[in-house]
Design an enzyme around this catalytic site. Structure first.
Site, mmCIF file in Angstrom:
data_model
loop_
_atom_site.group_PDB
_atom_site.id
_atom_site.type_symbol
_atom_site.label_atom_id
_atom_site.label_comp_id
_atom_site.label_asym_id
_atom_site.label_seq_id
_atom_site.Cartn_x
_atom_site.Cartn_y
_atom_site.Cartn_z
ATOM 1 N N LYS A 130 0.855 -1.188 0.000
ATOM 2 C CA LYS A 130 0.000 0.000 0.000
ATOM 3 C C LYS A 130 0.884 1.229 0.000
ATOM 4 O O LYS A 130 1.802 1.359 0.813
ATOM 5 C CB LYS A 130 -0.882 0.004 1.277
ATOM 6 C CG LYS A 130 -1.809 1.205 1.348
ATOM 7 C CD LYS A 130 -3.039 0.989 0.518
ATOM 8 C CE LYS A 130 -3.810 2.261 0.239
ATOM 9 N NZ LYS A 130 -3.365 2.945 -1.027
ATOM 10 N N GLN A 159 7.166 4.099 3.926
ATOM 11 C CA GLN A 159 5.758 3.680 3.919
ATOM 12 C C GLN A 159 5.531 2.427 4.764
ATOM 13 O O GLN A 159 4.489 2.296 5.406
ATOM 14 C CB GLN A 159 5.322 3.432 2.464
ATOM 15 C CG GLN A 159 3.818 3.452 2.243
ATOM 16 C CD GLN A 159 3.250 4.854 2.112
ATOM 17 O OE1 GLN A 159 3.823 5.680 1.435
ATOM 18 N NE2 GLN A 159 2.146 5.120 2.773
ATOM 19 N N LYS A 163 5.317 3.690 8.379
ATOM 20 C CA LYS A 163 4.156 4.583 8.510
ATOM 21 C C LYS A 163 2.879 3.745 8.554
ATOM 22 O O LYS A 163 2.024 3.927 9.422
ATOM 23 C CB LYS A 163 4.127 5.520 7.291
ATOM 24 C CG LYS A 163 3.004 6.515 7.302
ATOM 25 C CD LYS A 163 2.789 7.194 5.950
ATOM 26 C CE LYS A 163 4.033 7.741 5.322
ATOM 27 N NZ LYS A 163 3.744 8.739 4.250
ATOM 28 N N LYS A 217 5.374 1.708 -3.083
ATOM 29 C CA LYS A 217 5.338 3.052 -3.684
ATOM 30 C C LYS A 217 5.603 2.900 -5.173
ATOM 31 O O LYS A 217 6.236 1.929 -5.587
ATOM 32 C CB LYS A 217 6.428 3.927 -3.058
ATOM 33 C CG LYS A 217 6.126 5.407 -3.142
ATOM 34 C CD LYS A 217 5.275 5.843 -1.964
ATOM 35 C CE LYS A 217 4.753 7.249 -2.118
ATOM 36 N NZ LYS A 217 4.139 7.720 -0.870
ATOM 37 N N GLY A 269 -2.652 8.215 -4.433
ATOM 38 C CA GLY A 269 -1.992 9.413 -4.959
ATOM 39 C C GLY A 269 -0.745 9.774 -4.175
ATOM 40 O O GLY A 269 -0.464 9.232 -3.115
ATOM 41 N N ASP A 270 0.005 10.700 -4.715
ATOM 42 C CA ASP A 270 1.153 11.343 -4.058
ATOM 43 C C ASP A 270 1.381 12.610 -4.896
ATOM 44 O O ASP A 270 0.452 13.054 -5.591
ATOM 45 C CB ASP A 270 2.370 10.399 -4.048
ATOM 46 C CG ASP A 270 3.442 10.824 -3.044
ATOM 47 O OD1 ASP A 270 3.345 10.473 -1.868
ATOM 48 O OD2 ASP A 270 4.393 11.543 -3.440
ATOM 49 N N THR A 309 -4.492 13.713 4.993
ATOM 50 C CA THR A 309 -3.079 13.904 5.352
ATOM 51 C C THR A 309 -2.901 15.232 6.087
ATOM 52 O O THR A 309 -2.266 15.301 7.147
ATOM 53 C CB THR A 309 -2.181 13.830 4.101
ATOM 54 O OG1 THR A 309 -2.559 12.708 3.320
ATOM 55 C CG2 THR A 309 -0.716 13.731 4.488
ATOM 56 N N ASN A 357 -2.243 19.105 -2.118
ATOM 57 C CA ASN A 357 -3.266 18.490 -1.271
ATOM 58 C C ASN A 357 -2.940 18.548 0.224
ATOM 59 O O ASN A 357 -3.775 18.946 1.033
ATOM 60 C CB ASN A 357 -3.460 17.032 -1.740
ATOM 61 C CG ASN A 357 -4.289 16.225 -0.775
ATOM 62 O OD1 ASN A 357 -3.758 15.555 0.105
ATOM 63 N ND2 ASN A 357 -5.600 16.316 -0.908
ATOM 64 N N SER A 397 -6.863 5.907 3.637
ATOM 65 C CA SER A 397 -6.844 4.962 2.514
ATOM 66 C C SER A 397 -7.199 3.561 3.024
ATOM 67 O O SER A 397 -7.946 2.826 2.376
ATOM 68 C CB SER A 397 -5.461 4.913 1.860
ATOM 69 O OG SER A 397 -5.300 5.953 0.931
HETATM 70 N N1 GLU Z 1 1.175 9.075 -0.724
HETATM 71 C C1 GLU Z 1 0.624 9.076 0.596
HETATM 72 C C2 GLU Z 1 1.700 8.796 1.606
HETATM 73 O O1 GLU Z 1 2.828 9.227 1.435
HETATM 74 C C3 GLU Z 1 -0.620 8.217 0.721
HETATM 75 C C4 GLU Z 1 -0.476 6.793 0.363
HETATM 76 C C5 GLU Z 1 -1.797 6.015 0.318
HETATM 77 O O2 GLU Z 1 -2.842 6.590 0.631
HETATM 78 O O3 GLU Z 1 -1.722 4.837 -0.017
HETATM 79 O O4 GLU Z 1 1.493 8.217 2.639
#
Ligand code: GLU
Length: 445
Positions: free
Chosen positions: A90, A111, A114, A126, A165-166, A209, A240, A378
């Site tokens: 994810k 990630q 996190k 990612k 997204g990112d 976020t 965002n 998410s």
């Molecule tokens: N890109 C975001 C992050 O850095 C969200 C990732 C997601 O929602 O999967 O955590």
């Protein structure tokens, strides 16, 4: 067996010498884990770190598409499927000219921990492309994203890997990618998050976020007997994360002085109001213009080619991109009386900047804790998709607040110093422990 983070980083450097961002993320992480690992040799015996720094799988592919002039364009597409111990891979997709394997490995590595901190069943991944959506028409973005998904679709799935997204990937890009996935697979599943709320998306995902960051900052302030009301805040970025961090900070009574884009910073001494923020949302999300226009419209100061870090304030929320706070920027923030930094972006502070914050006793939240609200919602979007229903804004916002509070509590629990919380060490240990214990339980895979 004694663990030396220096030695470990040297071995990672040797194997990944062309990946400076990835090495930086590993260095920040393992540096804070040294004591913990030496007290808990089970993780060393099981070679958990050595396993963690190797992605389970990396996919790199060609993305051909045709621009509005009829010319063929070629971009590079990536998906780093880093770790699936806690759930399906994810993490977001980033479309930006600076995207390369090093950047995506740093983001994927962050990630993992996190996502672990959210407490939800999410692995880490990612992806993205060096495509720049910024100067492209809607039709070009659609052709690119359709071509990108035509390869990516075979590697992802609602139980395998769920991108989102990112930077450079928002509602428009997610919409086109979802449409193409659905067409190719003939399946309507929760394969992407950040979908439109009309068609399977979660309420509050767009806000998550930025709101989550401010909820986390509130927790940190409360822990040190302060509150956000009345504080002056510097925000960088205007995408965002920045937009919704500003929105929540204003709602809670803070005065936000700055926002920025890659060309400069606006410094509004009167503070950005909700009405002015609506102007920025329209400027950035619909007209896709430059932040300079704000300075002209509201007679604010425009710091051309500069970031916000030279402005005097109480709190800094970097919400733009990695390494946007250099050593000199960090020193300027300290000299100007900043007492708290909350990272909204991923790794916005360079290692030297973090050292300066640490030695000046700045209350500092690393992105993997303070910006986890996005991926947390998410995760909630995935739950709603599996249940085939949609929760209200209030329900999702309540859940988000609870998750940010729990992440804060975990970081406090694992901080060495209980008076002055070391959020970096606390978050890294808490994030690591859940993944590491689960990796041991699942055997050598
Ligand atoms: N890109 C975001 C992050 O850095 C969200 C990732 C997601 O929602 O999967 O955590």
């Amino acid at each position: 067996m004694k663990f030396s983070s220096k030695q470990f980083v040297a071995s990672v450097k040797e194997k990944n010498s062309y990946e400076p961002e990835f090495i930086q993320a590993v260095e920040e992480f393992v540096g804070s884990l040294e004591d913990f690992l030496n007290k808990n040799p089970v993780y060393l015996e099981n070679k958990i770190l050595e396993r963690l720094v190797e992605p389970e799988r990396v996919i790199i592919f060609r993305v051909p598409w045709v621009d509005d002039k009829g010319e063929t364009q070629i971009n590079r597409g990536f998906r780093v499927q880093f770790n699936s111990t806690l759930g399906p891979y994810k993490g977001g997709l980033r479309f930006h000219p600076t995207v390369n394997l090093s950047v995506l490995k740093f983001l994927g590595f962050e990630q993992i921990f996190k996502n672990s901190l959210t407490g939800l069943p999410l692995g880490g991944g990612k992806g993205g492309s060096d495509f720049d959506p910024h100067d492209k028409s809607d039709a070009e973005v659609m052709r690119f994203t359709q071509s990108f998904m035509t390869e990516l679709y075979r590697h992802i799935g609602a139980d395998t890997d769920i991108p989102a997204g990112d930077i450079g990937v928002g509602a428009r890009e997610i919409g086109y990618m979802f449409g193409q996935y659905k067409r190719l697979k003939n399946e309507f599943t929760g394969v992407l998050t950040g979908k439109g709320v009309l068609w399977g998306g979660s309420n509050i995902r767009s806000e998550a976020t930025g709101y989550g960051l401010v909820y986390f900052v509130e927790q940190m302030l409360r822990h040190s007997g302060e509150e956000i009301k009345g504080k002056t805040v510097l925000v960088s970025g205007s995408g965002n994360v920045a937009q919704y961090a500003v929105e929540k900070a204003i709602q809670l009574g803070a005065k936000v002085l700055t926002m920025s884009d890659s060309e400069g910073t606006i410094y509004d001494k009167d503070g950005i109001t909700e009405e002015k923020l609506d102007y920025i949302k329209n400027l950035k999300n619909v007209r896709r213009g430059r932040i300079k226009d704000y300075a002209e419209k509201y007679s604010a100061e425009y710091l051309e080619g500069k970031n916000p870090w030279s402005v005097k304030a109480d709190i800094a929320l970097p919400c733009a991109t990695q390494n946007e706070i250099s050593k000199a920027d960090a020193q300027a923030l300290v000299d100007n009386g900043i007492f708290l930094v909350g990272e909204g972006a991923n790794m916005p502070s360079s290692l030297e900047a973090v050292d300066i914050f640490r030695s000046n006793k700045i209350i500092f939240a690393p992105g993997k804790a303070s910006n986890a609200g996005g991926v947390a919602v998410s995760g909630l979007e995935m739950s709603q998709n599996s249940m085939r229903l949609q929760w209200t804004r209030e329900e999702v916002d309540d859940n988000l607040q609870k998750i940010m509070k729990e992440i804060h509590a975990k970081a406090v629990e694992y901080s060495k110093d209980k008076d002055r919380i070391d959020y970096i060490t606390g978050a890294n240990i808490a994030g690591f422990k859940r993944v590491a214990d689960s990796m041991i339980a699942q055997g050598l895979v």
